[in-house]
Design an enzyme around this catalytic site. Structure first.
Site, PDB file in Angstrom:
ATOM      1  N   SER A 120       6.322   6.029  -0.266  1.00  5.10           N
ATOM      2  CA  SER A 120       6.019   4.952  -1.199  1.00  5.10           C
ATOM      3  C   SER A 120       4.939   3.992  -0.724  1.00  5.10           C
ATOM      4  CB  SER A 120       7.295   4.170  -1.522  1.00  5.10           C
ATOM      5  OG  SER A 120       8.106   4.911  -2.393  1.00  5.10           O
ATOM      6  N   LYS A 123       2.152   3.794  -3.089  1.00  7.66           N
ATOM      7  CA  LYS A 123       2.103   2.857  -4.213  1.00  7.66           C
ATOM      8  C   LYS A 123       1.019   1.801  -4.028  1.00  7.66           C
ATOM      9  CE  LYS A 123       6.997   3.289  -5.626  1.00  7.66           C
ATOM     10  NZ  LYS A 123       7.319   4.541  -4.921  1.00  7.66           N
ATOM     11  N   TYR A 137      13.302  -1.689  -8.356  1.00  6.40           N
ATOM     12  CA  TYR A 137      12.317  -0.826  -7.706  1.00  6.40           C
ATOM     13  C   TYR A 137      12.384   0.566  -8.324  1.00  6.40           C
ATOM     14  CZ  TYR A 137       9.699   1.216  -3.795  1.00  6.40           C
ATOM     15  OH  TYR A 137       8.756   1.856  -3.022  1.00  6.40           O
ATOM     16  N   GLU A 162       4.289  -6.024  -0.675  1.00 12.70           N
ATOM     17  CA  GLU A 162       5.316  -7.057  -0.680  1.00 12.70           C
ATOM     18  C   GLU A 162       4.906  -8.089   0.366  1.00 12.70           C
ATOM     19  OE1 GLU A 162       8.666  -4.547  -0.003  1.00 12.70           O
ATOM     20  OE2 GLU A 162       8.303  -3.481  -1.896  1.00 12.70           O
ATOM     21  N   LYS A 164       4.779  -2.748   3.492  1.00 12.79           N
ATOM     22  CA  LYS A 164       5.323  -1.733   2.583  1.00 12.79           C
ATOM     23  C   LYS A 164       5.944  -0.618   3.412  1.00 12.79           C
ATOM     24  CE  LYS A 164       6.221  -0.039  -1.480  1.00 12.79           C
ATOM     25  NZ  LYS A 164       7.454   0.571  -0.930  1.00 12.79           N
ATOM     26  N   SER A 185       9.001   6.562   2.280  1.00 12.04           N
ATOM     27  CA  SER A 185       9.773   7.687   2.808  1.00 12.04           C
ATOM     28  C   SER A 185       9.678   8.884   1.875  1.00 12.04           C
ATOM     29  CB  SER A 185      11.249   7.315   2.953  1.00 12.04           C
ATOM     30  OG  SER A 185      11.435   6.196   3.771  1.00 12.04           O
TER      31      SER A 185
END
Length: 394
Positions: free
Chosen positions: A88, A91, A174, A296, A339, A342
């Protein structure tokens, strides 16, 4: 860089078999290299990690430390060319591409995705914005697609029949289907397939030459094998919107390039500079975490407990009512961006602080707990900046 306690170095003898190629790098790079070794060895031993790369950027200097093997079957060592699945963390690239599309005038985050995906007209997504999708606020899209959604037709049917649990823009849940649709719609707005945009446009524009959605044949030997909890060799399986949500494979040294572009984008073209800045805008808070696009964000300096809370499983699996920032918080350098990512066989974590010019990426061919990644990265960052209290070595 502050002095590193001598007690840290005593760990090295016990972990030399795990460290492999990293130990030589430590000899060349002095005390800091020995600190990274002292973080990597126990981390790999505790979590049964076969291969790992730890990449650090500090005040314009780059360090890449490679440990263990990329393949148990043939004993191939992890090198600077090894490709890891980053899950991820992908992203953040999807967010950058979508922000680039907005900066180029191809889309607006205020639009509904149905503007770019007319097959979804009449669905509940008509009242959702692109920004809602990119920040997990669509109204309750789940973490994963249901098992029965395996192709494009089934994906369209799923979105057309989806019913929100919350009003858009009020809760964070999420979601791969949320940010996956965000990236897919952005690519439609730009008129190219998503994979092509990433591999032919975005990665080259960022100067990344060892980053891929689909690993080409001439790089196949560099593609590490991941390992499941049972020790079985694993690589990510194809899935609906997999490229957009968790599909990037890359080297740790390439990730340093992306971190550095996020800390200082002045060498990039104007739309890409604007895109990176857009991913740093904060839209809402949950506890100590501020949600950007992909990234984040935490106030800096921050403590380890805040990072652990923001990266806890509870934040991934459950919906949270948000504290909306109105207006959104514009990008600031004095913040920590992070961030996790996995797949079944890989685990990644990236964190950086633009105001201090420091960043770290941990890539491993094992999906191990987020808390272990965060603690390890925090120890490294704390060694680079006295504003962070030193973390324990547990």
């Amino acid at each position: 860089m502050r002095n590193i306690p001598q007690s840290t170095f005593g760990i090295l003898a016990a972990v030399s078999l795990i460290l492999g190629t990293g130990a030589h790098a430590a000899e060349q790079q002095g005390g800091f290299g020995r600190l990274v070794d002292a973080v990597a060895g126990p981390l790999m031993a505790k979590n049964d990690i076969s291969g790992m790369a730890i990449a650090v950027t500090a005040k314009g200097k780059r360090y890449v430390f490679n440990y263990g093997v990329a393949s148990k079957a043939n004993g191939q060592k992890v090198t600077d060319a090894t490709l890891f699945e980053i899950g991820s963390v992908s992203k953040t690239f999807t967010a950058t591409l979508a922000a680039y599309a907005e900066a180029s005038g191809d889309l607006s985050f205020a639009d509904s995705p149905t503007k770019y995906l007319p097959e979804l007209a009449g669905s509940r997504l008509a009242s959702v914005t692109m920004l809602d999708l990119g920040t997990y606020m669509a109204g309750g899209l789940p973490l994963q697609f249901p098992d029965e959604v395996t192709n494009h037709k089934e994906m369209v049917g799923y979105y057309k029949n989806w019913k929100p649990s919350y009003a858009p823009g009020t809760h964070r849940l999420y979601s791969n289907p949320s940010i996956g649709l965000f990236g897919y719609a952005a690519a439609k707005a730009m008129g190219w397939p998503f994979d092509d945009l990433m591999q032919q446009k975005l990665f080259p524009a960022l100067g990344l030459s060892h980053s891929f959605i689909t690993v080409p044949k001439n790089e196949a030997a560099n593609y590490a094998y991941g390992y499941s909890k049972s020790g079985k060799a694993s690589r990510v399986s194809p899935g609906v919107l997999d490229s957009e949500a968790y599909g990037v494979k890359m080297s740790a040294s390439d990730m340093l390039g992306f971190i550095e572009a996020n800390m200082d984008a002045s060498g990039l073209d104007n739309p890409l500079q604007a895109a990176i800045a857009a991913t740093h805008v904060g839209y809402y808070k949950i506890g100590g975490m501020t949600q950007g696009l992909g990234w984040e964000i935490y106030a800096y300096p921050t403590d380890l407990d805040h990072l652990l809370a923001g990266n806890a499983t509870e934040m991934t699996l459950h919906a949270h009512e948000i504290e909306k920032l109105s207006p959104p918080r514009q990008p600031v350098k004095d913040a920590l961006f992070n961030k996790t990512g996995s797949t079944n066989g890989f685990g990644a974590y990236v964190a950086f602080v633009p105001s201090q010019g420091i960043g770290v990426a941990l890539f491993a061919n094992k999906n191990y707990p987020n808390s272990e990644r965060v603690k390890a990265a925090y120890r490294i960052l704390a060694a680079l900046d006295d504003q962070l209290p030193a973390a324990s070595a547990d």
